[in-house]
Design an enzyme around this catalytic site. Structure first.
Site, PDB file in Angstrom:
ATOM      1  N   THR A 176       0.854  -1.190   0.000  1.00 19.60           N
ATOM      2  CA  THR A 176       0.000   0.000   0.000  1.00 19.60           C
ATOM      3  C   THR A 176       0.891   1.242   0.000  1.00 19.60           C
ATOM      4  O   THR A 176       1.988   1.211   0.554  1.00 19.60           O
ATOM      5  CB  THR A 176      -0.873  -0.023   1.276  1.00 19.60           C
ATOM      6  N   THR A 227      -0.567   2.077   7.075  1.00 17.34           N
ATOM      7  CA  THR A 227      -0.489   0.830   6.303  1.00 17.34           C
ATOM      8  C   THR A 227      -0.443  -0.331   7.283  1.00 17.34           C
ATOM      9  O   THR A 227      -0.006  -0.177   8.414  1.00 17.34           O
ATOM     10  CB  THR A 227       0.750   0.826   5.384  1.00 17.34           C
TER      11      THR A 227
HETATM   12  N1  ASP Z   1      -4.157  -1.412   4.967  1.00 19.87           N
HETATM   13  C1  ASP Z   1      -4.301  -2.020   3.678  1.00 19.87           C
HETATM   14  C2  ASP Z   1      -5.596  -2.775   3.612  1.00 19.87           C
HETATM   15  O1  ASP Z   1      -5.947  -3.412   4.554  1.00 19.87           O
HETATM   16  C3  ASP Z   1      -3.203  -2.967   3.366  1.00 19.87           C
HETATM   17  C4  ASP Z   1      -1.824  -2.432   3.577  1.00 19.87           C
HETATM   18  O2  ASP Z   1      -1.622  -1.383   4.153  1.00 19.87           O
HETATM   19  O3  ASP Z   1      -0.877  -3.066   3.116  1.00 19.87           O
HETATM   20  O4  ASP Z   1      -6.250  -2.791   2.602  1.00 19.87           O
END
Ligand code: ASP
Length: 306
Positions: A176, A227
């Protein structure tokens, strides 16, 4: 001479693989991607551009980079499709926009920006796509967002009829992306964009498109992009929880982030975030094994942390 220092920071996702375990070529690609995005955002700030313009531009670079899980290079949902989510917020106006479950746009952050400019705050799927289309955001064939690497990850799960827990499908961070910035007027902004979680159910909404969970910006406490395990970050209202500790309990930003990351760990997850405080100081913390991130500070020095 600008009134305020211009500062930008960004992340390319929290992940489970430490840099020492990654292939040098992959590390170099992540580093290049982060540097390109930082330079792009910084260039806008130096020319007197707005913080919101800078975070959108920086995130757009990472959405175009197939190594990151946003735009091109997004992970695949359970049904093999790509659904993108993104959000952004502007500190001095409190304007914010988020989109979830968006298909066929290479730059989901531009779709979210249309929501910010619109009367609503969070739009899903065809509503978000319709708004973006009406306002001229370029569309693409949803298939062009799928890279061979992401296709292989998905096939590894589905051909073996397994689950993510059964296979080591990924040696890369979740990927992300997010950016935070302070412009020459001292205005703050934050933006986040993601393809979500590999093998997620279509329609799943994590923290990234949700204001107060994955993204926040105000002038009193700062701008934040998160994230990590998005279902947990969403349930904790991660971004607002960090900001509440700063605003209401006078925590230092690092302590506030640390405390909320402990709550994420207690709930069974991990992650991290980047934050610019109102003085233009950058804070980048994670409790995941890795988080790709970097910044260019007020005197123009670039730091990349992988
Ligand atoms: N937070 C993001 C999600 O759950 C994933 C990530 O940050 O890698 O969609």
């Amino acid at each position: 001479m600008s009134e305020h220092p211009v500062v930008i920071a960004l992340h390319g996702g929290a992940g489970q693989t430490r840099a020492s375990q990654m292939k040098p070529s992959l590390l170099a690609a992540y580093r290049q991607g982060l540097e390109d995005a930082l330079q792009r955002g910084r260039g806008i700030l130096e020319q007197g551009g707005s913080a919101i313009g800078a975070v959108v531009a920086a995130v757009t670079v990472l959405e175009d980079d197939p190594h990151f899980n946003a735009g091109t290079g997004s992970v695949l949902c359970h049904d093999g499709s790509v659904e993108c989510s993104a959000s952004l917020m502007e500190g001095h106006t409190g304007r914010a926009g988020g989109v979830a479950g968006v298909r066929g746009f290479a730059h989901p952050i531009s779709v979210a920006r249309q929501v910010l400019e619109h009367e609503h705050t969070l739009l899903f799927g065809s509503s978000a796509e319709g708004l973006a289309r009406a306002r001229g955001v370029p569309e693409c064939d949803p298939k062009v967002l799928i890279t061979s690497h992401r296709r292989r990850q998905w096939e590894q799960i589905h051909l073996h009829e397994g689950t993510l827990d059964d296979f080591t499908v990924d040696d890369t961070p979740k990927g992300t992306v997010g950016a935070v910035a302070m412009d020459a007027k001292g205005h703050l902004a934050a933006a986040t964009s993601t393809g979500g979680l590999l093998n997620q159910l279509p329609g799943r909404i994590g923290d990234s498109p949700v204001i107060g969970a994955g993204t926040w910006a105000d002038q009193q406490t700062g701008a934040l992009s998160a994230t990590g395990d998005g279902d947990i970050l969403l349930r904790l209202a991660f971004a607002r929880r960090v900001m509440d500790l700063i605003e209401l309990k006078q925590f230092a930003p690092d302590d506030a982030i640390q405390q909320v990351l402990e709550q994420v760990a207690f709930a069974g997850g991990d992650g991290g975030c980047i934050l610019i405080d109102p003085l233009g100081e950058v804070h980048m913390l994670h409790n995941s094994p890795n988080m790709l991130c970097g910044s260019i500070n007020a005197v123009g020095t670039m730091h990349i942390l992988i």
